[in-house]
Scaffold this active site. Structure first.
Site, PDB file in Angstrom:
ATOM      1  N   ASN A   9      39.853  28.619  39.381  1.00 23.95           N
ATOM      2  CA  ASN A   9      40.128  29.383  38.169  1.00 23.95           C
ATOM      3  C   ASN A   9      39.978  28.413  37.010  1.00 23.95           C
ATOM      4  OD1 ASN A   9      41.075  30.846  36.037  1.00 23.95           O
ATOM      5  ND2 ASN A   9      43.192  31.006  36.775  1.00 23.95           N
ATOM      6  N   TRP A  10      38.845  28.513  36.339  1.00 22.21           N
ATOM      7  CA  TRP A  10      38.548  27.547  35.273  1.00 22.21           C
ATOM      8  C   TRP A  10      39.374  27.804  34.016  1.00 22.21           C
ATOM      9  CZ3 TRP A  10      32.475  26.793  35.070  1.00 22.21           C
ATOM     10  CH2 TRP A  10      32.040  26.307  36.307  1.00 22.21           C
ATOM     11  N   LYS A  11      40.024  28.960  33.948  1.00 23.20           N
ATOM     12  CA  LYS A  11      40.811  29.333  32.765  1.00 23.20           C
ATOM     13  C   LYS A  11      39.922  29.209  31.510  1.00 23.20           C
ATOM     14  CE  LYS A  11      44.884  28.142  35.363  1.00 23.20           C
ATOM     15  NZ  LYS A  11      46.270  27.694  35.408  1.00 23.20           N
ATOM     16  N   HIS A  94      46.986  37.290  36.554  1.00 23.68           N
ATOM     17  CA  HIS A  94      47.415  35.886  36.544  1.00 23.68           C
ATOM     18  C   HIS A  94      48.674  35.744  35.688  1.00 23.68           C
ATOM     19  CE1 HIS A  94      47.450  31.592  35.814  1.00 23.68           C
ATOM     20  NE2 HIS A  94      46.727  31.485  36.905  1.00 23.68           N
ATOM     21  N   GLU A  96      49.492  33.689  33.551  1.00 18.55           N
ATOM     22  CA  GLU A  96      49.244  33.391  32.130  1.00 18.55           C
ATOM     23  C   GLU A  96      48.956  34.675  31.360  1.00 18.55           C
ATOM     24  OE1 GLU A  96      46.298  30.373  32.879  1.00 18.55           O
ATOM     25  OE2 GLU A  96      47.900  29.105  33.673  1.00 18.55           O
ATOM     26  N   GLU A 166      51.233  32.551  43.391  1.00 20.67           N
ATOM     27  CA  GLU A 166      51.292  31.424  42.463  1.00 20.67           C
ATOM     28  C   GLU A 166      52.678  31.349  41.836  1.00 20.67           C
ATOM     29  OE1 GLU A 166      47.106  30.210  41.121  1.00 20.67           O
ATOM     30  OE2 GLU A 166      47.824  31.656  39.676  1.00 20.67           O
ATOM     31  N   GLY A 172      50.067  24.130  36.773  1.00 19.48           N
ATOM     32  CA  GLY A 172      49.764  23.144  35.737  1.00 19.48           C
ATOM     33  C   GLY A 172      50.881  22.140  35.491  1.00 19.48           C
ATOM     34  N   SER A 212      49.082  23.755  41.268  1.00 19.56           N
ATOM     35  CA  SER A 212      48.903  22.309  41.461  1.00 19.56           C
ATOM     36  C   SER A 212      48.367  21.963  42.850  1.00 19.56           C
ATOM     37  CB  SER A 212      50.209  21.556  41.176  1.00 19.56           C
ATOM     38  OG  SER A 212      50.652  21.811  39.856  1.00 19.56           O
ATOM     39  N   GLY A 233      43.449  25.609  39.710  1.00 18.09           N
ATOM     40  CA  GLY A 233      43.232  25.480  38.269  1.00 18.09           C
ATOM     41  C   GLY A 233      42.652  24.113  37.943  1.00 18.09           C
ATOM     42  N   GLY A 234      43.522  23.185  37.565  1.00 15.36           N
ATOM     43  CA  GLY A 234      43.109  21.859  37.100  1.00 15.36           C
ATOM     44  C   GLY A 234      42.093  21.172  38.010  1.00 15.36           C
TER      45      GLY A 234
HETATM   46  P1  13P Z   1      46.819  24.548  38.529  1.00 16.55           P
HETATM   47  O1  13P Z   1      46.044  24.309  39.792  1.00 16.55           O
HETATM   48  O2  13P Z   1      46.249  23.858  37.337  1.00 16.55           O
HETATM   49  O3  13P Z   1      48.279  24.338  38.721  1.00 16.55           O
HETATM   50  O4  13P Z   1      46.636  26.109  38.207  1.00 16.55           O
HETATM   51  C1  13P Z   1      46.870  27.016  39.203  1.00 16.55           C
HETATM   52  C2  13P Z   1      46.435  28.348  38.727  1.00 16.55           C
HETATM   53  O5  13P Z   1      47.029  28.925  37.840  1.00 16.55           O
HETATM   54  C3  13P Z   1      45.243  28.935  39.344  1.00 16.55           C
HETATM   55  O6  13P Z   1      45.099  30.267  38.964  1.00 16.55           O
END
Ligand code: 13P
Length: 248
Positions: A9-11, A94, A96, A166, A172, A212, A233-234
């Site tokens: 998930n590149w956000k 998600h 967010e 999640e 994050g 994470s 994510g990251g």
């Molecule tokens: P991180 O891997 O950066 O914690 O993000 C997880 C995430 O929200 C994937 O959708």
């Protein structure tokens, strides 16, 4: 057996040029992956990414979808538009989006139905906040979110749904749920699906962990019997980092 699925998930990261370069670098590193590999890019990157991953084992996904087919919904994209742009997957609900953009269990449900009916595979996110876990509400929250999100789907339609667990406190933050915590809560989600859709559907559905997740912790998480993959994510923003997760 459930085939593992690792999705990035590149956000809100990567311009089209950067996106094309990232997938170019990724292709040779993940070509022998034993799992399904997906990159959920910003919509503005689809046109740059799609031709690069054509014919490879990397699939394209979006990060949101609207529930109407078309109309006066400024800034939104329909499921048919995503499909036409080459997406096979879409992330829905998600945390967010729930936290910052007013996403509710109701709209998550509408988006999931729209995505599945249009032939997309929906990656539906659920997860508790830190204070909810501390208060002992985790199981209740994830069961409720899961059942609300999937309400109205049939057991067959569930074959095009992936659930991503999640925990919001792990996103994050560098904090990861322990292997056991993640496995246990994903087991609760699977039970919630069994109540609603039956044991067979629950045994088939793939449930990812996200929060994470990275090269250094992927092995332990993926060794858990309930965990069928990851939403990353990251660690999905650099080819080498993401490849480490994919090739767990
Ligand atoms: P991180 O891997 O950066 O914690 O993000 C997880 C995430 O929200 C994937 O959708």
């Amino acid at each position: 057996m459930r085939k593992p699925i690792i999705a990035g998930n590149w956000k809100m990261n990567k311009t089209p040029e950067e996106a094309a370069q990232l997938v170019k670098d990724l292709i040779p590193l993940v070509k022998d992956a034993k799992c399904d590999v997906v990159v959920c890019t910003p919509a503005v990157d689809f046109a740059a990414v799609k031709p690069v991953i054509e014919g490879t084992n990397i699939k394209l996904g979006a990060q949101n979808v609207h529930f109407k087919e078309s109309g006066a919904y400024t800034g939104e994209l329909s499921a048919d538009m995503l499909k036409a742009a080459g997406c096979e997957y879409v992330i829905i609900g998600h945390s967010e989006r729930r936290q910052y953009f007013g996403e509710t269990d109701k709209t998550v449900n509408l988006r999931t139905i729209a995505a599945v009916k249009a032939g997309l595979k929906a990656i539906v996110c659920v997860g508790e906040m830190k204070d909810e876990r501390e208060a002992g509400y985790t199981d209740m929250i994830v069961m409720y979110q899961t059942q609300m999100a999937l309400h109205g789907l049939t057991a067959e339609e569930l074959e095009n749904v992936i659930v991503a667990y999640e925990p919001v406190w792990a996103i994050g933050t560098g904090l990861t749920a322990t292997d056991e915590q993640a496995n246990e809560t994903i087991g609760v989600i699977r039970k919630a699906i069994a109540y609603k859709f039956g044991e067979e559907a629950a045994a088939k559905i793939r449930i990812q962990y996200g929060g994470s997740m990275k090269g250094s912790n992927v092995k332990g998480l993926m060794a858990q019997p309930e965990i069928d993959g990851g939403l990353i994510g990251g660690a999905s923003l650099k080819a080498a980092d993401f490849a480490q997760v994919v090739n767990f």
